[in-house]
Motif scaffolding. Structure first.
Motif, PDB file in Angstrom:
ATOM      1  N   HIS A   1      -4.411  -6.895   4.619  1.00 44.67           N
ATOM      2  CA  HIS A   1      -2.977  -7.091   6.403  1.00 44.67           C
ATOM      3  C   HIS A   1      -2.576  -7.682   5.835  1.00 44.67           C
ATOM      4  O   HIS A   1      -2.673  -9.422   6.566  1.00 44.67           O
ATOM      5  CB  HIS A   1      -3.712  -6.429   7.286  1.00 44.67           C
ATOM      6  CG  HIS A   1      -2.286  -5.898   7.834  1.00 44.67           C
ATOM      7  ND1 HIS A   1      -1.787  -6.715   9.091  1.00 44.67           N
ATOM      8  CD2 HIS A   1      -1.624  -4.393   8.304  1.00 44.67           C
ATOM      9  CE1 HIS A   1      -0.256  -6.042   9.500  1.00 44.67           C
ATOM     10  NE2 HIS A   1      -1.054  -4.531   9.240  1.00 44.67           N
TER      11      HIS A   1
ATOM     12  N   ASN B   1      -1.987   5.698   4.626  1.00 41.52           N
ATOM     13  CA  ASN B   1      -2.038   5.290   6.681  1.00 41.52           C
ATOM     14  C   ASN B   1      -3.178   6.316   7.328  1.00 41.52           C
ATOM     15  O   ASN B   1      -3.504   5.383   7.708  1.00 41.52           O
ATOM     16  CB  ASN B   1      -0.625   6.224   6.372  1.00 41.52           C
ATOM     17  CG  ASN B   1       0.630   5.031   6.152  1.00 41.52           C
ATOM     18  OD1 ASN B   1       0.500   3.730   5.456  1.00 41.52           O
ATOM     19  ND2 ASN B   1       1.894   4.932   5.988  1.00 41.52           N
TER      20      ASN B   1
ATOM     21  N   TRP C   1       0.263  -3.216   5.229  1.00 40.48           N
ATOM     22  CA  TRP C   1      -1.338  -3.051   4.343  1.00 40.48           C
ATOM     23  C   TRP C   1      -0.670  -3.531   3.169  1.00 40.48           C
ATOM     24  O   TRP C   1       0.135  -2.894   2.472  1.00 40.48           O
ATOM     25  CB  TRP C   1      -1.919  -2.412   4.506  1.00 40.48           C
ATOM     26  CG  TRP C   1      -2.981  -2.110   5.933  1.00 40.48           C
ATOM     27  CD1 TRP C   1      -2.360  -1.558   7.065  1.00 40.48           C
ATOM     28  CD2 TRP C   1      -3.609  -2.483   5.951  1.00 40.48           C
ATOM     29  NE1 TRP C   1      -3.164  -1.362   8.020  1.00 40.48           N
ATOM     30  CE2 TRP C   1      -4.363  -2.247   7.246  1.00 40.48           C
ATOM     31  CE3 TRP C   1      -4.940  -2.856   5.370  1.00 40.48           C
ATOM     32  CZ2 TRP C   1      -5.178  -2.304   7.721  1.00 40.48           C
ATOM     33  CZ3 TRP C   1      -6.007  -3.462   5.467  1.00 40.48           C
ATOM     34  CH2 TRP C   1      -6.556  -3.337   7.045  1.00 40.48           C
TER      35      TRP C   1
ATOM     36  N   THR D   1      -2.707  -4.072  -1.551  1.00 45.81           N
ATOM     37  CA  THR D   1      -3.775  -3.178  -2.278  1.00 45.81           C
ATOM     38  C   THR D   1      -3.436  -4.052  -2.992  1.00 45.81           C
ATOM     39  O   THR D   1      -2.554  -4.147  -3.729  1.00 45.81           O
ATOM     40  CB  THR D   1      -3.211  -1.551  -1.866  1.00 45.81           C
ATOM     41  OG1 THR D   1      -2.247  -1.023  -3.373  1.00 45.81           O
ATOM     42  CG2 THR D   1      -3.400  -0.765  -1.229  1.00 45.81           C
TER      43      THR D   1
ATOM     44  N   PRO E   1      -6.782  -4.818  11.360  1.00 44.04           N
ATOM     45  CA  PRO E   1      -5.755  -5.764  10.243  1.00 44.04           C
ATOM     46  C   PRO E   1      -6.498  -7.194  10.096  1.00 44.04           C
ATOM     47  O   PRO E   1      -5.927  -8.073   9.102  1.00 44.04           O
ATOM     48  CB  PRO E   1      -4.850  -5.993  11.108  1.00 44.04           C
ATOM     49  CG  PRO E   1      -4.849  -4.408  12.105  1.00 44.04           C
ATOM     50  CD  PRO E   1      -5.620  -3.923  12.498  1.00 44.04           C
TER      51      PRO E   1
ATOM     52  N   LEU F   1      -8.329  -4.569   0.478  1.00 43.30           N
ATOM     53  CA  LEU F   1      -6.885  -3.777   0.917  1.00 43.30           C
ATOM     54  C   LEU F   1      -7.269  -5.275   2.418  1.00 43.30           C
ATOM     55  O   LEU F   1      -7.672  -5.887   2.624  1.00 43.30           O
ATOM     56  CB  LEU F   1      -7.597  -2.616   2.066  1.00 43.30           C
ATOM     57  CG  LEU F   1      -7.917  -1.508   1.337  1.00 43.30           C
ATOM     58  CD1 LEU F   1      -8.636  -0.310   1.957  1.00 43.30           C
ATOM     59  CD2 LEU F   1      -6.797  -0.572   0.290  1.00 43.30           C
TER      60      LEU F   1
ATOM     61  N   ALA G   1       0.652  -1.182  -0.068  1.00 41.33           N
ATOM     62  CA  ALA G   1       0.161  -0.189  -0.470  1.00 41.33           C
ATOM     63  C   ALA G   1       1.269   1.174  -0.002  1.00 41.33           C
ATOM     64  O   ALA G   1       1.841   1.287   0.920  1.00 41.33           O
ATOM     65  CB  ALA G   1      -1.223   0.037   1.678  1.00 41.33           C
TER      66      ALA G   1
ATOM     67  N   LEU H   1      -5.535   3.543   6.133  1.00 39.13           N
ATOM     68  CA  LEU H   1      -5.037   2.061   6.307  1.00 39.13           C
ATOM     69  C   LEU H   1      -5.338   1.862   8.664  1.00 39.13           C
ATOM     70  O   LEU H   1      -5.682   1.299   8.757  1.00 39.13           O
ATOM     71  CB  LEU H   1      -4.400   1.519   6.325  1.00 39.13           C
ATOM     72  CG  LEU H   1      -4.475   2.018   4.519  1.00 39.13           C
ATOM     73  CD1 LEU H   1      -2.621   1.447   4.134  1.00 39.13           C
ATOM     74  CD2 LEU H   1      -5.226   0.458   3.680  1.00 39.13           C
ATOM     75  N   ASP H   2      -4.489   2.906   9.026  1.00 40.69           N
ATOM     76  CA  ASP H   2      -4.468   3.213  10.699  1.00 40.69           C
ATOM     77  C   ASP H   2      -6.093   2.677  11.159  1.00 40.69           C
ATOM     78  O   ASP H   2      -5.708   2.550  12.412  1.00 40.69           O
ATOM     79  CB  ASP H   2      -4.225   3.681  10.608  1.00 40.69           C
ATOM     80  CG  ASP H   2      -2.311   4.339  10.364  1.00 40.69           C
ATOM     81  OD1 ASP H   2      -2.093   2.708  10.244  1.00 40.69           O
ATOM     82  OD2 ASP H   2      -1.682   5.665  10.458  1.00 40.69           O
TER      83      ASP H   2
END
Length: 344
Positions: free
Chosen positions: A241, A31, A247, A249, A39, A239, A26, A34-35
């Motif tokens: 993890h 971020n 991560w 994609t 996950p 997406l 990713a 994604l954060d």
């Protein structure tokens, strides 16, 4: 350590750190979004481009149904609470049953069945039906109503789906990972089918394998509003993890989107060149020719390409434009929108 053993160990480490196809690492700019994700789950993001009024009509259905359910529940509670209070009083005081001990068996059986039916109906209402409006109006950290209040109805909306009862372990764990995983073929690919993404609004995409993450949808909209990300970052993408790789994609239609962007650039460049020359009418004439010729048997191939080029040359020269110079100025025949590589 023997050299062959060291080589085998390095191979194992290399394979372990290899990103499974079709995923890539990713981009760091994602971020902030994604954060906030879990996950353990798989996510699909895409842009819902259906008209905002259509989305409002679709959303009005669950709003109406949940309001009706709330009204029914309130009416049921209002009408049945006195009965439950009476039963509770009898139980607490240990008074005799409503029906005397000497009452006929049939009467006792009927009362038992009636109360069992009452308990059954109320159990279904509380255990199965009541969670629907609660999750719709009150679920935290987000719910459909909160999402609509924050995002409103837009012509372009970011949709975030999360895997339901399966996740990263199934897709990226084990011997078969990524595209080789059966979960990729049976749960991911059907969920990103182009027709579904273009014809169904986001709210109607919930099912046994996917749920909507309303909190992430609100977060994504706010990130775009603050210009931390842009809507193009949420084109159809899967997406996932991985504990070692972070991560990952998969931009589902990346190649097709690049081709579409290239075609769009060709169209704009072609039109702008003709507009500068004061011959914008040639742009529309060219589009008419391409649309007509493309629908003929065989399409634009072989000899038909040469015939189209000859026709275009005559039309341009009739307007006082040197066709050869124009072709050179826009980068060659392949730069003509809808035409591609010349057949000669």
């Amino acid at each position: 350590m023997p050299r062959s053993a060291r080589r085998d160990r390095e191979t194992v480490i290399s394979n372990t750190n290899e990103v499974p196809a079709p995923f890539t690492r990713a981009a760091e700019r994602l971020n902030p979004f994604l954060d906030t994700l879990n996950p353990a789950k798989i996510y699909i993001v895409h842009l819902d481009k259906l008209p905002w009024d259509f989305k409002r009509q679709i959303f009005a259905v669950p709003v109406f149904l949940n309001i009706i359910i709330v009204i029914i529940l309130l009416w049921r509670w209002y009408s049945i609470i006195p009965t439950y209070l009476q039963l509770a009083t009898i139980f607490i005081r240990a008074d005799p049953a409503t029906i005397a001990k000497g009452a006929p068996f049939a009467e006792k059986a009927w009362l038992t069945l009636r109360r069992a039916f009452m308990f059954g109906i109320d159990f279904v209402l509380i255990r199965i039906i009541m969670p629907w409006p609660i999750s719709f109006f009150l679920e935290q950290p987000a719910n459909p109503v909160k999402w609509r209040r924050r995002v409103r109805f837009q012509d372009v909306e970011i949709v975030v789906r999360e895997s339901r009862k399966w996740g990263a372990e199934e897709l990226l764990g084990g011997g078969k990972k990524g595209a080789e995983s059966p979960f990729f073929k049976t749960r991911v690919l059907p969920a990103v089918e182009r027709r579904m993404l273009s014809e169904k609004t986001g709210y109607s995409m919930m099912g046994k394998d996917w749920d909507l993450d309303f909190a992430s949808m609100i977060n994504a909209a706010e990130l775009c509003k603050r210009k931390d990300l842009n809507e193009q970052d949420f084109e159809a993408t899967v997406l996932a993890h991985d504990d070692k790789l972070g991560w990952l994609t998969w931009v589902v239609y990346e190649e097709e989107q690049a081709a579409e962007s290239n075609d769009r650039d060709k169209l704009i460049n072609f039109k702008n060149r003709l507009t500068v020359l004061g011959k914008e009418n040639l742009f529309f004439r060219w589009i008419e020719i391409i649309q007509y010729e493309s629908t003929q048997p065989g399409g634009l191939s072989g000899q038909r390409r040469n015939e189209v080029l000859a026709k275009a040359q005559d039309i341009f020269q009739a307007q006082g434009i040197d066709f050869g110079d124009f072709v050179t100025s826009i980068g060659g025949i392949e730069a003509f929108p809808g035409f591609g590589q010349a057949g000669t």
